[in-house]
Enzyme design. Structure first.
Site, mmCIF file in Angstrom:
data_model
loop_
_atom_site.group_PDB
_atom_site.id
_atom_site.type_symbol
_atom_site.label_atom_id
_atom_site.label_comp_id
_atom_site.label_asym_id
_atom_site.label_seq_id
_atom_site.Cartn_x
_atom_site.Cartn_y
_atom_site.Cartn_z
ATOM 1 N N LYS A 197 0.847 -1.190 0.000
ATOM 2 C CA LYS A 197 0.000 0.000 0.000
ATOM 3 C C LYS A 197 0.886 1.244 0.000
ATOM 4 O O LYS A 197 1.516 1.577 0.993
ATOM 5 C CB LYS A 197 -0.919 0.045 1.235
ATOM 6 C CG LYS A 197 -1.967 1.138 1.049
ATOM 7 C CD LYS A 197 -2.538 1.685 2.339
ATOM 8 C CE LYS A 197 -1.781 2.797 2.954
ATOM 9 N NZ LYS A 197 -1.702 4.056 2.193
ATOM 10 N N GLY A 250 7.132 4.722 8.272
ATOM 11 C CA GLY A 250 6.285 5.900 8.450
ATOM 12 C C GLY A 250 6.491 6.489 9.830
ATOM 13 O O GLY A 250 7.579 6.366 10.409
ATOM 14 N N SER A 251 5.451 7.079 10.359
ATOM 15 C CA SER A 251 5.603 7.802 11.625
ATOM 16 C C SER A 251 5.603 6.845 12.819
ATOM 17 O O SER A 251 5.041 5.743 12.754
ATOM 18 C CB SER A 251 4.472 8.814 11.773
ATOM 19 O OG SER A 251 3.241 8.145 11.846
ATOM 20 N N THR A 252 6.194 7.297 13.892
ATOM 21 C CA THR A 252 6.242 6.497 15.124
ATOM 22 C C THR A 252 4.831 6.259 15.660
ATOM 23 O O THR A 252 4.511 5.160 16.128
ATOM 24 C CB THR A 252 7.154 7.193 16.156
ATOM 25 O OG1 THR A 252 8.500 7.146 15.633
ATOM 26 C CG2 THR A 252 7.138 6.504 17.506
ATOM 27 N N GLY A 255 3.338 3.540 13.692
ATOM 28 C CA GLY A 255 4.063 2.310 14.049
ATOM 29 C C GLY A 255 3.502 1.700 15.330
ATOM 30 O O GLY A 255 3.295 0.479 15.412
ATOM 31 N N GLU A 272 10.228 0.921 10.354
ATOM 32 C CA GLU A 272 11.205 1.994 10.090
ATOM 33 C C GLU A 272 10.481 3.293 10.385
ATOM 34 O O GLU A 272 9.612 3.709 9.605
ATOM 35 C CB GLU A 272 11.617 1.989 8.611
ATOM 36 C CG GLU A 272 12.455 0.819 8.192
ATOM 37 C CD GLU A 272 13.849 0.862 8.787
ATOM 38 O OE1 GLU A 272 14.333 1.961 9.119
ATOM 39 O OE2 GLU A 272 14.435 -0.215 8.937
ATOM 40 N N CYS A 306 13.711 10.531 7.020
ATOM 41 C CA CYS A 306 13.645 10.011 8.389
ATOM 42 C C CYS A 306 14.975 10.194 9.106
ATOM 43 O O CYS A 306 14.995 10.424 10.307
ATOM 44 C CB CYS A 306 13.185 8.562 8.399
ATOM 45 S SG CYS A 306 14.111 7.526 7.285
ATOM 46 N N GLU A 403 9.767 15.329 15.736
ATOM 47 C CA GLU A 403 10.226 15.263 14.351
ATOM 48 C C GLU A 403 9.388 16.236 13.524
ATOM 49 O O GLU A 403 8.174 16.077 13.417
ATOM 50 C CB GLU A 403 10.053 13.835 13.830
ATOM 51 C CG GLU A 403 10.581 13.662 12.430
ATOM 52 C CD GLU A 403 10.323 12.273 11.876
ATOM 53 O OE1 GLU A 403 9.233 11.731 12.097
ATOM 54 O OE2 GLU A 403 11.234 11.738 11.229
#
Ligand code: NAP
Ligand code: MG
Length: 501
Positions: A197, A250-252, A255, A272, A306, A403
């Site tokens: 995706k 993607g973003s934490t 995640g 990641e 990142c 971030e």
């Protein structure tokens, strides 16, 4: 900073215009199909905010079909029994297709993401082809161990690494094709099948890649590409019981949501995630290299990286020279639409990302950060933000901790030579993705590398290498992509013990 005027329109080549005019569908089981709901969504050019095409919006019902196709291909198709060399040949063919269509792919990437065409041409597109070739080299070289058994008796023990199965891959928008390939390459080398995706902001090169996948002749269902939104297609893929592993970039925050969702089935997860990576410049560094290096590290891809070096720590003795030098670079950089060949800083990817970055700039100003250069948005069309350096930030400011994912650097000085103290400051973040050290003292460089809590450390520069593991400590992720670790991330270890007596 120089601002490049946007011409009325860029002349697009016939293949690009033809591609944009198509009805973009989902690649499921080797066929292009519309979303079952018939829904589509708009693809936006971030340099203008205008709609350039529409793509199919998959939801749970389409994910069901895609996972079933990947499941069939893995469990019953020829792929499950394929030899490494056969898979390697297909991966090489796919890489060659990307190279054959490199200029078209570079244009699509820049139109969709906004990044400078120069970068799409020299980094994103050829790098993606090279990553496929690198991983093709692993197919057929993924091995286990023979293990001297310790039990009494006569045992022969060995391990084999088997493909983990059906992979649900979810990727971000900052390097759209490269991120797709970062999942497809190692997953397929290991013998898995995949449902990918792409990010809703940047689906185009993944769709064009899907066309190459068909031309190259991958067996049906080995690679399925489903465009859609995170909250519908992404969630359905993560929750699907037919998926053996989720590979996410993607973003934490997302995640963590994925980890919670995967707890139900304990499917394999690799992550990641984000970072707030330090660049540390020791007083003896070669500043002629460190200054442009630190500048590239935060301004490349408009800071939407990142591993971006978003926190600068420079020794007091050299701080003014370093920050002055980076500020000069920031002023020199040409900001403009990605398709303009001189552009060095393109727009941010989306209205949402523009709001996010300008929101941080406003919060920083309110909390007392000093803008040394930049600090503003640019123009009144598209999502442009000036390369920015903030000084006088303190520990608990949001710009120091979070971030930003934009071209915004927080600059700090330190005034002692104690590496442990320097490392403690650099490590003072919930993230741990990357760090760069600049020094001529190679011993100090290694000592500091040992003290830093980050998965990817560079001493005196360097970029992403497909052969070198990459990933995060702490809240920057789970697992390592690239290199041998990267391909092993798509395997399960099976141990076999034979009683020979
Ligand atoms: P994100 O929300 O984490 O999106 C990444 C991918 O996950 C997209 O494909 C997204 O789909 C999908 N997704 C979103 N929510 C999901 C869910 N609950 N379950 C499954 N999939 C889901 O990141 P973003 O919104 O694009 O960017 C926000 C921030 O993430 C950035 O500002 C930056 O801090 C960080 N980021 C990090 C990286 C990196 O390489 N480490 C890359 C990009 C962004 P949609 O596209 O439809 O939302
Ligand atoms: Mg776009």
């Amino acid at each position: 900073m120089t601002v490049i005027d946007r011409p009325q329109s860029f002349a697009l080549t016939e293949p690009v215009r033809g591609f944009l005019k198509k009805q973009h569908q989902l690649l499921i089981g080797g066929k292009w199909v519309p979303a079952l709901s018939g829904k589509t969504f708009d693809v936006i050019d971030p340099s203008t905010g205008e709609v350039i095409t529409k793509v199919a919006a998959a939801d749970a019902a389409d994910i069901d079909l895609a996972v079933a196709a990947a499941r069939r291909a893995f469990d019953h198709g020829p792929w499950g029994k394929s030899k490494g060399l056969e898979r390697a040949k297909l991966l090489w063919k796919l890489a060659d297709k990307i190279d054959e269509h490199a200029e078209e792919m570079a244009t699509l990437e820049t139109l969709d993401n906004g990044k400078p065409i120069k970068m799409s041409r020299i980094a994103d597109i050829p790098g993606s082809a090279e990553n496929l070739r690198y991983n093709a080299g692993w197919a057929g070289k993924i091995t286990g161990d023979t293990i001297p058994a310790s039990l009494p008796g006569n045992f022969h023990s060995y391990t084999v690494r088997e493909p983990v199965g059906v992979v649900g891959a979810i990727i971000p928008w900052n390097f759209p094709l490269a991120m797709a390939i970062a999942k497809i390459g190692p997953a397929l080398a290991a013998g898995c099948t995949i449902v990918l995706k792409p990010a809703e902001q940047t689906p185009l090169t993944a769709i064009r890649l899907g066309e190459f996948i068909q031309e190259v002749g991958f067996p049906e269902g080995v690679i399925n590409i489903v465009t859609g939104f995170g909250e519908t297609a992404g969630v359905a893929l993560v929750d699907h019981p037919g998926v053996d592993k989720v590979a996410f970039t993607g973003s934490t925050a997302t995640g963590k949501a994925i980890v919670r969702a995967c707890a139900a089935t304990l499917k394999r997860v690799s992550l990641e995630l984000g970072g707030k990576s330090p660049t540390v410049i020791l007083p003896d560094a070669d500043l002629a290299k460190a200054i442009p290096g630190a500048s590239r590290s935060i301004f490349f891809n408009s800071g939407q990286v990142c591993a971006a070096g978003s926190r600068l720590f420079a020794h007091k003795k050299i701080f003014d020279e370093v920050v002055g030098g980076i500020a000069e670079e920031a002023k020199r950089l040409k900001v403009g639409p990605g398709l303009s060949p001189e552009t060095e800083i393109g727009p941010l990817v989306s209205e949402e990302q523009f709001q996010r970055v300008t929101g941080y700039l406003a919060a920083g100003a309110k909390e007392g950060a000093r803008v040394m250069v930049g600090g503003q948005s640019v123009g009144n069309r598209g999502y442009f933000v000036e390369p920015t350096i903030l000084a006088d930030t303190v520990r608990d400011m949001s710009v120091r901790q979070e971030e930003i994912f934009g071209p915004v650097l927080c600059a700090m000085s330190f005034d002692d030579e104690d590496l442990e103290k320097i490392a403690a400051e650099a490590n003072d973040t919930t993230y741990g993705l990357a760090a760069t050290i600049w020094t001529r003292d190679i011993s100090a460089g290694h000592k500091l590398a040992k003290l830093l809590k980050a998965g990817s450390i560079r001493i005196n520069g360097g970029g992403l290498d497909h052969a070198v593991p990459f990933g995060g400590y702490k809240q920057s992720g789970w697992g390592r992509e690239n290199g041998k670790d990267g391909v092993e991330l798509f395997t399960e270890v099976k141990a076999v013990s034979v009683n020979l007596s």
